[in-house]
Design a protein around this motif. Structure first.
Motif, short mmCIF file in Angstrom:
data_model
loop_
_atom_site.label_atom_id
_atom_site.label_comp_id
_atom_site.label_asym_id
_atom_site.label_seq_id
_atom_site.Cartn_x
_atom_site.Cartn_y
_atom_site.Cartn_z
N THR A 23 94.87 24.98 66.62
CA THR A 23 96.28 25.29 66.43
C THR A 23 97.11 24.47 67.42
O THR A 23 96.58 23.91 68.37
CB THR A 23 96.63 26.78 66.72
OG1 THR A 23 96.56 27.01 68.13
CG2 THR A 23 95.71 27.72 65.99
N PHE A 24 98.42 24.43 67.17
CA PHE A 24 99.37 24.12 68.22
C PHE A 24 100.10 25.41 68.51
O PHE A 24 100.86 25.92 67.68
CB PHE A 24 100.35 23.02 67.83
CG PHE A 24 101.40 22.77 68.89
CD1 PHE A 24 101.05 22.24 70.11
CD2 PHE A 24 102.71 23.11 68.67
CE1 PHE A 24 102.00 22.04 71.11
CE2 PHE A 24 103.68 22.91 69.64
CZ PHE A 24 103.32 22.38 70.87
N GLU A 25 99.81 26.01 69.66
CA GLU A 25 100.35 27.29 70.08
C GLU A 25 100.05 28.40 69.06
O GLU A 25 99.04 28.35 68.40
CB GLU A 25 101.85 27.14 70.40
CG GLU A 25 102.08 26.45 71.75
CD GLU A 25 101.48 27.18 72.94
OE1 GLU A 25 101.31 28.43 72.88
OE2 GLU A 25 101.17 26.54 73.95
N GLY A 26 100.88 29.43 69.00
CA GLY A 26 100.62 30.56 68.12
C GLY A 26 99.88 31.72 68.74
O GLY A 26 99.25 32.50 68.01
N PRO A 27 99.93 31.91 70.07
CA PRO A 27 99.17 33.04 70.63
C PRO A 27 99.67 34.40 70.17
O PRO A 27 98.91 35.38 70.19
CB PRO A 27 99.36 32.87 72.14
CG PRO A 27 100.61 32.07 72.31
CD PRO A 27 100.62 31.14 71.13
N ALA A 28 100.95 34.49 69.73
CA ALA A 28 101.45 35.77 69.23
C ALA A 28 100.71 36.21 67.97
O ALA A 28 100.69 37.40 67.64
CB ALA A 28 102.95 35.67 68.94
N ALA A 29 100.08 35.25 67.29
CA ALA A 29 99.31 35.56 66.08
C ALA A 29 97.81 35.64 66.36
O ALA A 29 97.01 35.61 65.42
CB ALA A 29 99.59 34.51 65.00
N ALA A 30 97.43 35.73 67.63
CA ALA A 30 96.00 35.77 67.97
C ALA A 30 95.28 36.89 67.24
O ALA A 30 94.10 36.76 66.86
CB ALA A 30 95.82 35.91 69.49
N GLY A 31 95.98 38.01 67.02
CA GLY A 31 95.35 39.14 66.34
C GLY A 31 95.01 38.89 64.89
O GLY A 31 94.25 39.65 64.28
N ASP A 32 95.55 37.81 64.30
CA ASP A 32 95.22 37.46 62.92
C ASP A 32 93.83 36.86 62.80
O ASP A 32 93.21 36.89 61.71
CB ASP A 32 96.22 36.44 62.36
CG ASP A 32 97.63 36.98 62.22
OD1 ASP A 32 97.82 38.21 62.35
OD2 ASP A 32 98.54 36.16 61.99
N TRP A 33 93.37 36.26 63.89
CA TRP A 33 92.22 35.37 63.77
C TRP A 33 90.85 36.05 63.67
O TRP A 33 89.93 35.47 63.08
CB TRP A 33 92.25 34.32 64.87
CG TRP A 33 93.27 33.28 64.51
CD1 TRP A 33 94.60 33.25 64.87
CD2 TRP A 33 93.08 32.18 63.63
NE1 TRP A 33 95.23 32.19 64.28
CE2 TRP A 33 94.32 31.50 63.52
CE3 TRP A 33 91.98 31.67 62.93
CZ2 TRP A 33 94.50 30.37 62.73
CZ3 TRP A 33 92.15 30.54 62.15
CH2 TRP A 33 93.39 29.91 62.05
N PRO A 34 90.64 37.27 64.17
CA PRO A 34 89.35 37.91 63.88
C PRO A 34 89.08 38.04 62.38
O PRO A 34 87.97 37.76 61.91
CB PRO A 34 89.48 39.28 64.57
CG PRO A 34 90.40 39.01 65.72
CD PRO A 34 91.41 38.03 65.17
N ASP A 35 90.11 38.41 61.61
CA ASP A 35 89.93 38.53 60.16
C ASP A 35 89.78 37.16 59.50
O ASP A 35 88.97 37.00 58.56
CB ASP A 35 91.10 39.28 59.53
CG ASP A 35 91.10 40.77 59.86
OD1 ASP A 35 90.03 41.28 60.27
OD2 ASP A 35 92.16 41.40 59.73
N ILE A 36 90.57 36.17 59.97
CA ILE A 36 90.46 34.83 59.39
C ILE A 36 89.07 34.26 59.67
O ILE A 36 88.44 33.64 58.79
CB ILE A 36 91.56 33.91 59.93
CG1 ILE A 36 92.95 34.42 59.52
CG2 ILE A 36 91.35 32.48 59.43
CD1 ILE A 36 94.09 33.65 60.15
N LYS A 37 88.58 34.45 60.89
CA LYS A 37 87.23 33.97 61.23
C LYS A 37 86.17 34.66 60.35
O LYS A 37 85.23 34.02 59.87
CB LYS A 37 86.93 34.23 62.70
CG LYS A 37 87.49 33.20 63.66
CD LYS A 37 87.02 33.42 65.08
CE LYS A 37 85.53 33.24 65.21
NZ LYS A 37 85.08 33.36 66.61
N LYS A 38 86.34 35.95 60.16
CA LYS A 38 85.36 36.69 59.35
C LYS A 38 85.35 36.18 57.92
O LYS A 38 84.28 36.05 57.29
CB LYS A 38 85.70 38.18 59.38
CG LYS A 38 84.70 39.05 58.61
CD LYS A 38 85.06 40.53 58.75
CE LYS A 38 84.08 41.41 57.98
NZ LYS A 38 84.42 42.86 58.11
#
Length: 445
Positions: A116-131
């Protein structure tokens, strides 16, 4: 093309602003990829902002070219640069799913690499995206600092990328930020280190107008790569014309952002950066060999400088540093305090023994250069920095000579025992103010 999915040791990628490439044909992409491969770059990082309707078509063309050229690419989702808003979770997931299965998509142990370029406010999205995608996630959450970035999203990142590639102030960049990232990345998490040659932007329509110190940055940073020994390297950038840190050949069809952002001058036009391409195969081979200098089969040289002295033109409102960055915030200073009015030169040599360097300033008028040599005559220069192994060893030697009052075309000649090793001529140094303001971009020839 299964070989494209295999991870080679210590990959080196170049950051591509996809928004600048909408006019490119597949052949154009292949031309760029051929050049990148010749420079030993392993792949492109495709930076995409949310809301750009051309993303899917542009990326599809780019991946077709990558397959044709046996090249690699991966996505970097830009949470600050899109025409609409930061990526919604569903759209981030859909983008990764659309392209991650492509044979040319870069994978680590079978997992598609995503940044990414930045986006830490959306960090909580990524466990589901990774899954959902089984991606190998290495974001740039530099604004948080390394420890907080590691912890964000419940520790979702498999590694981190840093965008901290430029100095703060008038001193050269150090490796402290890189080592802070490495120290925070425990348990096998990876670090991707940034390398950049320059930074200047003056895009009023995008509220951007600052510069960071760039003198000697490119070669200094590659020497630091050997010291840090990161897991991956990302070059900033291949084609970010608006921030002046491109290393690709300037393509006029990609310069529309200067009109879109009401730039006072198209400061990338007629400002080639091809000199920064020259030593890349050496540096990348050295990095992949753990810092050991590879055999040098062709000695060469390049130079870099700005085409107008720092006080020759109005600053254009440009600040040195930007208070929006840093913790504590950077102190903004006059831009002329961060640059030197010099011709910086570098030579890739098996040894500096018997080597001489001459810099010639053209033009019909001008006082003698401080290093000796009036306009039209050669000024003898000297190396001031040797490779890590010391004088007489293979590697890159650096030096500089003040411009003084000289104007006109600049020629660098490097010889050994009178025999020419390299000779390059660059654009004229002038007192002309493009658009009535200072162009803080550099040329590299």
């Amino acid at each position: 093309m299964a070989f494209l999915q295999a991870q080679a040791a210590k990959e080196v990628f170049a950051h591509v602003i996809v928004g600048n490439t909408q006019s490119l044909s597949q052949q154009d992409w292949e031309t760029d990829m051929k050049l990148a491969k010749s420079l030993s770059i392993d792949g492109f990082v495709f930076n995409v902002g949310f809301g750009d309707d051309a993303n899917d078509k542009t990326l599809a063309t780019a991946f077709k070219a990558a397959n044709a050229q046996q090249f690699k690419g991966f996505l970097s989702l830009d949470y600050l640069g899109g025409p609409k808003q930061a990526f919604p979770k569903a759209d981030a997931l859909a983008l990764v799913q659309t392209f991650a299965a492509d044979p040319a998509y870069f994978k680590v142990d079978g997992k598609p690499f995503v940044s990414t370029f930045e986006g830490p406010a959306a960090a909580g999205d990524w466990p589901d995206i990774k899954k959902a995608t089984n991606c190998f996630f290495v974001p740039d959450w530099s604004s948080l600092g390394a420890p907080a970035a590691v912890a964000a999203g419940g520790g979702v990142a498999d590694g981190l990328f840093s965008f901290d590639a430029w100095p703060n102030g008038d001193a050269n960049i150090t490796t402290k930020p890189d080592k802070d990232f490495q120290a925070a990345l425990t348990g096998g998490k990876k670090y991707m280190m940034p390398v950049s040659p320059w930074f200047f932007t003056n895009l009023p329509g995008f509220n951007k107008n600052w510069m960071w110190r760039g003198d000697n940055l490119w070669d200094t940073r590659w020497a630091q790569v050997m010291e840090v020994n990161p897991d991956f390297v990302e070059i900033l950038t291949w084609n970010d014309w608006g921030e002046s840190h491109y290393i690709n050949n300037v393509r006029v069809s990609e310069l529309g952002l200067f009109d879109n952002a009401n730039a006072p001058v198209k400061y990338a036009a007629n400002n080639p950066h091809t000199g920064w391409q020259k030593f890349l195969p050496f540096y990348i081979a050295q990095y992949k060999a753990g810092g050991k200098a590879p055999a040098i089969t062709k000695e060469d040289a390049y130079m870099t400088y700005r085409k107008t002295k720092a006080t020759a033109c109005p600053s254009g409102g440009t600040t040195g540093n930007n208070k929006a960055f840093g913790n504590p915030p950077q102190v903004e200073v006059p831009p002329e305090t961060l640059v030197e009015d010099s011709v910086f030169f570098a030579a890739l040599l098996n040894s500096d023994e018997g080597v001489t360097v001459e810099v010639t300033f053209g033009g019909a008028t001008g006082a003698a250069a401080p290093g000796g040599g009036a306009n039209g005559t050669a000024a003898t220069a000297a190396f001031t920095q040797a490779p890590a192994g010391g004088k007489g060893t293979p590697g890159v030697y650096l030096g500089a000579i003040p411009i003084g009052a000289n104007t006109g075309a600049v020629t660098l000649t490097v010889k050994r025992a009178g025999a020419e090793i390299a000779k390059v001529t660059g654009p004229a140094i002038t007192t002309t103010c493009e658009g009535g303001v200072q162009n803080w971009n550099a040329v590299a020839i």
